[in-house]
Design an enzyme around this catalytic site. Sequence first.
Site, PDB file in Angstrom:
ATOM      1  N   CYS A  91      23.680 -50.258  44.180  1.00  0.00           N
ATOM      2  CA  CYS A  91      24.521 -51.214  43.710  1.00  0.00           C
ATOM      3  C   CYS A  91      25.962 -50.782  43.609  1.00  0.00           C
ATOM      4  CB  CYS A  91      24.096 -51.978  42.321  1.00  0.00           C
ATOM      5  SG  CYS A  91      23.985 -50.639  41.083  1.00  0.00           S
ATOM      6  N   GLN A  92      26.476 -49.798  43.986  1.00  0.00           N
ATOM      7  CA  GLN A  92      27.451 -49.002  43.721  1.00  0.00           C
ATOM      8  C   GLN A  92      28.764 -49.815  44.306  1.00  0.00           C
ATOM      9  OE1 GLN A  92      25.349 -47.306  44.289  1.00  0.00           O
ATOM     10  NE2 GLN A  92      24.954 -45.348  43.156  1.00  0.00           N
TER      11      GLN A  92
END
Length: 478
Positions: free
Chosen positions: A90-91
Site C-alpha cells: 500500500c505504500q
Amino acid sequence: METDSKKPLLAIDLFSGAGGFSEGLEASGIRVALSQELHPQPALTLAFNHPDTSVVVGDIRSLDLDIMEEMISKRYPGQEIDVVVGGPPCQGFSTAGKKNENDPRNGLFKNFCNVVSYFKPKVVILENVTGFKKMYDGRIYEEAIDSFSALGYKVVDSILNAVDYGVPQRRKRFIMVGVREDIKLKFEWPKPTHQNPEVEADIFGPRLKKHVSVEEAISDLGFVKPGYEAHAHKLGALSDYQVARRGNYQRLFNHLATKHREKAELTFSYIPEGGTIGNVPDEYKSAKKTMARLDRRHISNTVLALPDDLIHYAQHRIPTVREMARLQSFDDDYVFIGKRTSGFTDRKHDVPQYTQVGNAVPPLLARAIGFQVVELLGADHVDIRSKIVRRNRHKWLRGSSGFTGYALDSVSSISLYDTHGRSISLPIDDAQPKTLGLPDLVNWKAAGKTGAKRQWAPGVNEVVNVYSESSCTQNILA
C-alpha cells in the site's frame, strides 16, 4: 447457495504477510490452501502457524500458476478455489507515503487479477489502506473496478474499522469484494459487534459489546518488566478479551520487554498516558517525530511497523511483540519468527517481528469478513484452525525471540516453496541452540549477543532476564 458441508471453502491468500487474513479466514471456516508472500520471514511465520497451507515465497509476478494449481490439487484433490484474497503493498496509496502514482507496487493488483482470472473463484476480496479509493483522483480505484468487472464479478466496497469488530485498536481498512456474476446472491457487509457506548446510541437493535480498551487487551501481560522475557503466563486473565486470546493456554511467545537506554527512558517519562512526543521538552527530544503513550482506558492508536511509535501505558518501554500482537487481535499461540527488530538499512530486506505484526490484517476483522463469505456461499461457520498441530509445533522452538529470533529443532517439518513449487531453505539462524537443559535465567547483557545465541530452549515456566545487569538468579516476581 449450498456447498458440501463436509469440506470447508478453499482460499488463496496473496501478499499474505505473516498471516493475519489467513488466521481470520480459517477462524470463520475458510481453509487457506495456498499463500504467497514476497519475504521469507513472514512467510515462515505463516507456515509455522498454518500447517494446512502451502506457503510460496517470491514475487507474485513470477508465480507459475499451473504449478500452484498442482500444489493445491495434491493437497485438496477434487476441490476448487472459492476465495482469492489479497492486500497488495500500500505504500503508493498510503496517506503517509510519498504518493507516487508511478510506484511499480501500485500495479500489483493487476497480478492479483491474473490469479483471479486463472482460478475463477466465487469471491474476490481486495484489502488496502483507505487511500486506495481516493488517491490520484480515483484512477487506480476505477481501474480495479473495471478489471474485476471485466473478469465477471459484481463489485462492492466499503471502509471497515477494526475496532467495531472487537479489535482494541483504531484501524480503518478499504475492502473491495467481488462476487462472481453467476452467483445470484448479494454480499452483505459484516455488522459491527462493538461500539463506544458513550457516543453511540443503541438504535439499531440489541446492545453491542463495548470497544475493547488497551487495559482489557494487555494488562495481564504487564508482569514482564524491562530487561526480561517470559514464556509463560504469570497472571490470570483479567477480561473476556484476554480469555479469548489465551484460550486456556499457558505458554507465551515473543514477550520480551526492551530495556532502553537511560536517555530514552527519560524521554518516555515526559509523555503522560494518552500523550505524545509533543509533551517532551525540546532538550530531550530526538529526531523521532511520531510517538504516543498508550492510554489504558481507551482503544489503542493504530499499530504500525515501527516499534517505537507506541509506549507502554505503565512502563517506560515500547510494547513487546506479544503486546502488539494482542492489540492486533492475534491469539497468544501465534508465534512470530524472524529477527525481533531491524535497523533502517536492514529493513530493506528484513521483515522483523514488529513489522510482521504491524503490517498484518487484524484476524478479528478478517474473521468478520470471512463469516459473511461463508454465509453467502452456504458453508459451515466452524473454526477450522489447526490449533492442536500448531501448539505441538511449539516444541520445536529453540532459543529466544530476541535478536535473530527463535530457531527450530532439527526434527521440525516446516516447508517453504518458491514461485515454481520448489522447496527452499528456511530463513533461520542455525547458530541458535538445538538442545534442552540450559539455564532458566540468563543475563544476556553480560553474555553479549554471541553468548546469547548459545543460551537456553524455553520451558513452560521460564521468565528470563535478557538485558538487565542484575544477578542471573533474580526472579521477576520477587
